[in-house]
Scaffold this motif. Structure first.
Motif, PDB file in Angstrom:
ATOM      1  N   HIS A 124      11.757   6.882  -5.689  1.00 16.76           N
ATOM      2  CA  HIS A 124      10.507   6.123  -5.589  1.00 16.76           C
ATOM      3  C   HIS A 124       9.402   7.059  -5.116  1.00 16.76           C
ATOM      4  CE1 HIS A 124       7.662   2.938  -4.786  1.00 16.76           C
ATOM      5  NE2 HIS A 124       7.577   3.318  -3.516  1.00 16.76           N
ATOM      6  N   TYR A 125       8.280   7.027  -5.837  1.00 14.77           N
ATOM      7  CA  TYR A 125       7.108   7.818  -5.473  1.00 14.77           C
ATOM      8  C   TYR A 125       5.913   6.876  -5.424  1.00 14.77           C
ATOM      9  CZ  TYR A 125      10.170  11.662  -6.697  1.00 14.77           C
ATOM     10  OH  TYR A 125      11.234  12.528  -6.739  1.00 14.77           O
ATOM     11  N   ALA A 126       5.214   6.839  -4.298  1.00 15.30           N
ATOM     12  CA  ALA A 126       4.063   5.949  -4.119  1.00 15.30           C
ATOM     13  C   ALA A 126       2.801   6.787  -3.987  1.00 15.30           C
ATOM     14  CB  ALA A 126       4.256   5.080  -2.881  1.00 15.30           C
ATOM     15  N   PHE A 127       1.765   6.378  -4.710  1.00 19.64           N
ATOM     16  CA  PHE A 127       0.502   7.110  -4.735  1.00 19.64           C
ATOM     17  C   PHE A 127      -0.614   6.218  -4.226  1.00 19.64           C
ATOM     18  CE2 PHE A 127       3.255   8.538  -8.144  1.00 19.64           C
ATOM     19  CZ  PHE A 127       3.342   9.897  -7.885  1.00 19.64           C
TER      20      PHE A 127
ATOM     21  N   PHE B  48      -1.926  -6.033   1.691  1.00 19.64           N
ATOM     22  CA  PHE B  48      -2.764  -5.415   2.727  1.00 19.64           C
ATOM     23  C   PHE B  48      -4.238  -5.311   2.323  1.00 19.64           C
ATOM     24  CE2 PHE B  48       1.573  -3.773   3.028  1.00 19.64           C
ATOM     25  CZ  PHE B  48       1.919  -4.320   4.256  1.00 19.64           C
ATOM     26  N   GLY B  49      -4.693  -6.263   1.515  1.00 15.12           N
ATOM     27  CA  GLY B  49      -6.091  -6.288   1.100  1.00 15.12           C
ATOM     28  C   GLY B  49      -6.435  -5.334  -0.027  1.00 15.12           C
ATOM     29  N   GLY B  50      -5.444  -4.708  -0.619  1.00 13.40           N
ATOM     30  CA  GLY B  50      -5.671  -3.795  -1.738  1.00 13.40           C
ATOM     31  C   GLY B  50      -4.997  -4.311  -2.989  1.00 13.40           C
ATOM     32  N   ARG B  51      -4.796  -3.413  -3.932  1.00 16.24           N
ATOM     33  CA  ARG B  51      -4.101  -3.754  -5.165  1.00 16.24           C
ATOM     34  C   ARG B  51      -3.017  -2.716  -5.416  1.00 16.24           C
ATOM     35  NH1 ARG B  51      -8.211  -4.222  -9.843  1.00 16.24           N
ATOM     36  NH2 ARG B  51      -9.104  -2.348  -8.884  1.00 16.24           N
ATOM     37  N   GLY B  52      -1.950  -3.141  -6.044  1.00 10.87           N
ATOM     38  CA  GLY B  52      -0.855  -2.225  -6.318  1.00 10.87           C
ATOM     39  C   GLY B  52      -0.045  -2.648  -7.516  1.00 10.87           C
ATOM     40  N   ALA B  53       0.711  -1.691  -8.059  1.00  6.01           N
ATOM     41  CA  ALA B  53       1.590  -1.951  -9.195  1.00  6.01           C
ATOM     42  C   ALA B  53       2.699  -0.904  -9.214  1.00  6.01           C
ATOM     43  CB  ALA B  53       0.804  -1.911 -10.498  1.00  6.01           C
ATOM     44  N   TYR B  54       3.805  -1.273  -9.832  1.00  4.25           N
ATOM     45  CA  TYR B  54       4.974  -0.404  -9.982  1.00  4.25           C
ATOM     46  C   TYR B  54       5.248  -0.216 -11.464  1.00  4.25           C
ATOM     47  CZ  TYR B  54       5.892  -1.701  -5.120  1.00  4.25           C
ATOM     48  OH  TYR B  54       5.792  -1.903  -3.776  1.00  4.25           O
TER      49      TYR B  54
ATOM     50  N   GLU C 273       4.710   3.990  -7.970  1.00  2.55           N
ATOM     51  CA  GLU C 273       3.852   2.943  -7.404  1.00  2.55           C
ATOM     52  C   GLU C 273       2.450   3.495  -7.240  1.00  2.55           C
ATOM     53  OE1 GLU C 273       3.489   0.196  -3.338  1.00  2.55           O
ATOM     54  OE2 GLU C 273       5.045   1.732  -3.486  1.00  2.55           O
ATOM     55  N   ILE C 274       1.465   2.692  -7.640  1.00  2.00           N
ATOM     56  CA  ILE C 274       0.073   3.007  -7.325  1.00  2.00           C
ATOM     57  C   ILE C 274      -0.430   1.893  -6.418  1.00  2.00           C
ATOM     58  CG2 ILE C 274      -0.457   4.449  -9.327  1.00  2.00           C
ATOM     59  CD1 ILE C 274      -1.638   1.981 -10.720  1.00  2.00           C
ATOM     60  N   MET C 275      -1.190   2.273  -5.389  1.00  2.00           N
ATOM     61  CA  MET C 275      -1.708   1.288  -4.442  1.00  2.00           C
ATOM     62  C   MET C 275      -3.048   1.762  -3.913  1.00  2.00           C
ATOM     63  SD  MET C 275       0.915   1.896  -1.330  1.00  2.00           S
ATOM     64  CE  MET C 275       1.092   3.468  -0.537  1.00  2.00           C
ATOM     65  N   THR C 276      -3.913   0.811  -3.630  1.00  2.00           N
ATOM     66  CA  THR C 276      -5.259   1.175  -3.157  1.00  2.00           C
ATOM     67  C   THR C 276      -5.393   1.098  -1.644  1.00  2.00           C
ATOM     68  OG1 THR C 276      -6.083  -1.075  -3.427  1.00  2.00           O
ATOM     69  CG2 THR C 276      -6.319   0.420  -5.324  1.00  2.00           C
ATOM     70  N   ARG C 277      -4.420   0.537  -0.970  1.00  2.00           N
ATOM     71  CA  ARG C 277      -4.423   0.476   0.501  1.00  2.00           C
ATOM     72  C   ARG C 277      -3.035   0.872   0.987  1.00  2.00           C
ATOM     73  NH1 ARG C 277      -8.471  -3.368   2.233  1.00  2.00           N
ATOM     74  NH2 ARG C 277     -10.299  -2.686   1.067  1.00  2.00           N
ATOM     75  N   PRO C 278      -2.973   1.658   2.054  1.00  2.15           N
ATOM     76  CA  PRO C 278      -1.650   2.003   2.588  1.00  2.15           C
ATOM     77  C   PRO C 278      -1.015   0.788   3.257  1.00  2.15           C
ATOM     78  CG  PRO C 278      -3.379   2.902   3.979  1.00  2.15           C
ATOM     79  CD  PRO C 278      -4.062   2.286   2.786  1.00  2.15           C
ATOM     80  N   TYR C 279       0.289   0.821   3.321  1.00  2.00           N
ATOM     81  CA  TYR C 279       1.007  -0.255   3.993  1.00  2.00           C
ATOM     82  C   TYR C 279       0.686  -0.240   5.476  1.00  2.00           C
ATOM     83  CZ  TYR C 279       3.957  -0.770  -0.153  1.00  2.00           C
ATOM     84  OH  TYR C 279       4.415  -1.004  -1.420  1.00  2.00           O
TER      85      TYR C 279
END
Length: 142
Positions: free
Chosen positions: A77-80, A117-123, A133-139
């Motif tokens: 798993h790689y999260a960006f 967390f108030g952002g947007r994300g997708a896998y 994973e792309i996400m606009t706010r960190p966990y």
């Protein structure tokens, strides 16, 4: 030696100055996989460096794609963390190349994003099945 022996409970653990520099990403075709993630994230593939094909993430970290053909690739798993204003373009590039994205890490909620967390994300899966994973706010961690 246990962490308790190295650092007494009342001592602060050192964290300043420790940064991830690079990580190897196993791929059945290092060029294909590096190009895939670079296209989706809007980045460039670097010149081969020994057995690696690097993708510079722009924060001092590279993904160094390493070809491994003699055994199956174990999914990782790689999260960006990506800028909010670039997220829609990344989703658009996934759609343009026919890659399904999901709101959840188990890939059960297809074609949807999450709003954690108030952002947007997708896998989504890369060519070797790595769970990207792309996400606009960190966990938010406890």
């Amino acid at each position: 030696m246990s962490p308790d022996q190295l650092y007494p409970h009342d001592a602060d653990l050192p964290t300043a100055g420790v940064h991830l520099n690079h990580t190897a990403v196993y791929a059945s075709d290092r060029h294909l996989s590096a190009e895939f993630i670079a296209v989706i994230l809007g980045l460039r593939v670097g010149a081969p460096f020994g057995p690696f094909v690097p993708v510079d993430l722009g924060n001092g970290v590279t993904l160094d794609y390493y070809e491994k053909r003699d055994e199956p690739i174990q999914s990782q798993h790689y999260a960006f963390l990506v800028p909010e204003d670039r997220f829609d373009a990344m989703i658009g590039r996934l759609e343009a190349v026919g890659v399904t994205y999901y709101a959840d890490p188990a890939h059960t909620d297809a074609g949807r994003i999450n709003r954690l967390f108030g952002g947007r994300g997708a896998y989504f899966a890369d060519p070797d099945g790595h769970n990207m994973e792309i996400m606009t706010r960190p966990y938010v961690r406890p």
